[in-house]
Design an enzyme around this catalytic site. Structure first.
Site, PDB file in Angstrom:
ATOM      1  N   HIS A   1      45.886  40.903  56.424  1.00 19.69           N
ATOM      2  CA  HIS A   1      45.008  41.606  55.499  1.00 19.69           C
ATOM      3  C   HIS A   1      43.630  40.954  55.460  1.00 19.69           C
ATOM      4  O   HIS A   1      43.404  39.921  56.097  1.00 19.69           O
ATOM      5  CB  HIS A   1      45.615  41.642  54.094  1.00 19.69           C
TER       6      HIS A   1
ATOM      7  N   LYS B   1      42.294  38.574  50.278  1.00 20.19           N
ATOM      8  CA  LYS B   1      43.565  38.935  49.635  1.00 20.19           C
ATOM      9  C   LYS B   1      44.365  37.656  49.415  1.00 20.19           C
ATOM     10  O   LYS B   1      44.784  36.999  50.373  1.00 20.19           O
ATOM     11  CB  LYS B   1      44.355  39.917  50.495  1.00 20.19           C
TER      12      LYS B   1
ATOM     13  N   ASN C   1      54.001  50.898  48.621  1.00 16.47           N
ATOM     14  CA  ASN C   1      53.033  51.300  49.641  1.00 16.47           C
ATOM     15  C   ASN C   1      53.151  52.804  49.826  1.00 16.47           C
ATOM     16  O   ASN C   1      54.236  53.319  50.080  1.00 16.47           O
ATOM     17  CB  ASN C   1      53.289  50.577  50.963  1.00 16.47           C
TER      18      ASN C   1
ATOM     19  N   GLY D   1      52.724  42.720  49.050  1.00 20.49           N
ATOM     20  CA  GLY D   1      53.873  43.307  48.378  1.00 20.49           C
ATOM     21  C   GLY D   1      54.676  44.194  49.318  1.00 20.49           C
ATOM     22  O   GLY D   1      55.902  44.281  49.218  1.00 20.49           O
ATOM     23  N   THR D   2      53.972  44.832  50.255  1.00 25.83           N
ATOM     24  CA  THR D   2      54.661  45.665  51.233  1.00 25.83           C
ATOM     25  C   THR D   2      55.527  44.816  52.154  1.00 25.83           C
ATOM     26  O   THR D   2      56.661  45.183  52.482  1.00 25.83           O
ATOM     27  CB  THR D   2      53.635  46.466  52.059  1.00 25.83           C
TER      28      THR D   2
ATOM     29  N   SER E   1      56.501  53.817  44.822  1.00 23.82           N
ATOM     30  CA  SER E   1      56.514  53.141  46.116  1.00 23.82           C
ATOM     31  C   SER E   1      55.421  52.085  46.125  1.00 23.82           C
ATOM     32  O   SER E   1      54.279  52.376  45.774  1.00 23.82           O
ATOM     33  CB  SER E   1      56.277  54.138  47.250  1.00 23.82           C
TER      34      SER E   1
END
Length: 251
Positions: A152, A156, A122, A161-162, A120
């Site tokens: 975020h 970052k 996340n 990606g989530t 996963s």
């Protein structure tokens, strides 16, 4: 009790270790990282060793300190080095890697032929429930406008990606993702549904990185009751939803 090894000991890995070491269902046996400065390093407040893979191979680690499961918070490349050792020993893998290449992900999936594997991008329970709920609403109201907002910490660099995973699950293009970088925000994801006369917002806020540890512990406990195979977090959540529906129907 499930004996667990943890690979990766950055900020996320350290938070995960704090959760795994206190969960009564689990026994954190060791932590492995690329390098260690102190050969006697331990997880704070415990005798759990932190070992460097520059000193010992993962295969030797698994022989010397057997575990039932490996939790991976390291790098996408790592699985290509330890995968066969897990396969041959039937060790469960819980991978929180968010940036596997297509080739790497196909390899991770192939391990499910011989052991239990969950991957996963996340590892929080909340974000995966958000995805499940958003998919359901998307099916109920395909006419609604949908946008994704992710926030975020300031440094970052890449799009979350989530957030990309959420967009993919809703069949949305990445252009529907808005990114904000502010201060020290751990992680904020929001799916916004715009209806003609109402707005629905499904929001998840990561307060501390320990949330990843809670998700990893949930995955380990759920996989213990599963057959060999490759699983997503959706699979585990839907397993619980089906059980709850059966209980409601029987009541």
């Amino acid at each position: 009790m499930i004996k667990v090894g943890l690979l990766g000991y950055g900020k996320a890995g350290q938070a995960v270790a704090e959760v795994l070491k206190t969960d009564e269902r689990l026994g954190l046996a060791w932590v492995a990282r690329a390098h260690v400065r102190d050969p006697d390093e331990r997880v704070p407040g415990t005798d759990i060793p932190v070992v460097g893979l520059d000193q010992v191979s993962m295969e030797d680690m698994l022989d010397a300190y057997p575990v039932d499961a490996l939790v991976d918070f390291s790098t996408p490349e790592a699985v290509m080095g330890y995968g066969e050792a897990l396969r041959s020993r039937g060790i469960t893998l819980v991978s929180a890697i968010s940036a596997y290449s297509d080739e790497q992900l196909a390899y991770v999936q192939s391990l499910g032929a011989d052991t239990k594997v969950l991957a996963s991008p996340n590892m929080t329970i909340g974000i995966n429930f958000l995805i499940l709920a958003a998919r359901l609403l998307r099916q109920i109201a395909p006419f609604a406008d949908v946008e994704i907002l992710e926030q975020h910490f300031r440094d970052k660099p890449e799009v979350s990606g989530t957030a990309r995973k959420i967009a993919e699950s809703l069949s949305l293009e990445d252009e529907r993702i808005t990114s904000l970088r502010l201060g020290g925000i751990v992680g904020h994801h929001e799916v916004i549904f715009g209806f003609p006369y109402q707005t629905v917002r499904i929001t998840h806020e990561s307060i501390k990185r320990e949330a990843f540890g809670t998700g990893a512990a949930f995955a380990l406990s759920q996989l213990s009751a599963c057959e060999k195979g490759f699983y997503t977090f959706d699979d585990l959540l839907m397993r619980n939803v089906r059980e709850q529906l059966k209980m409601v129907a029987a009541a």
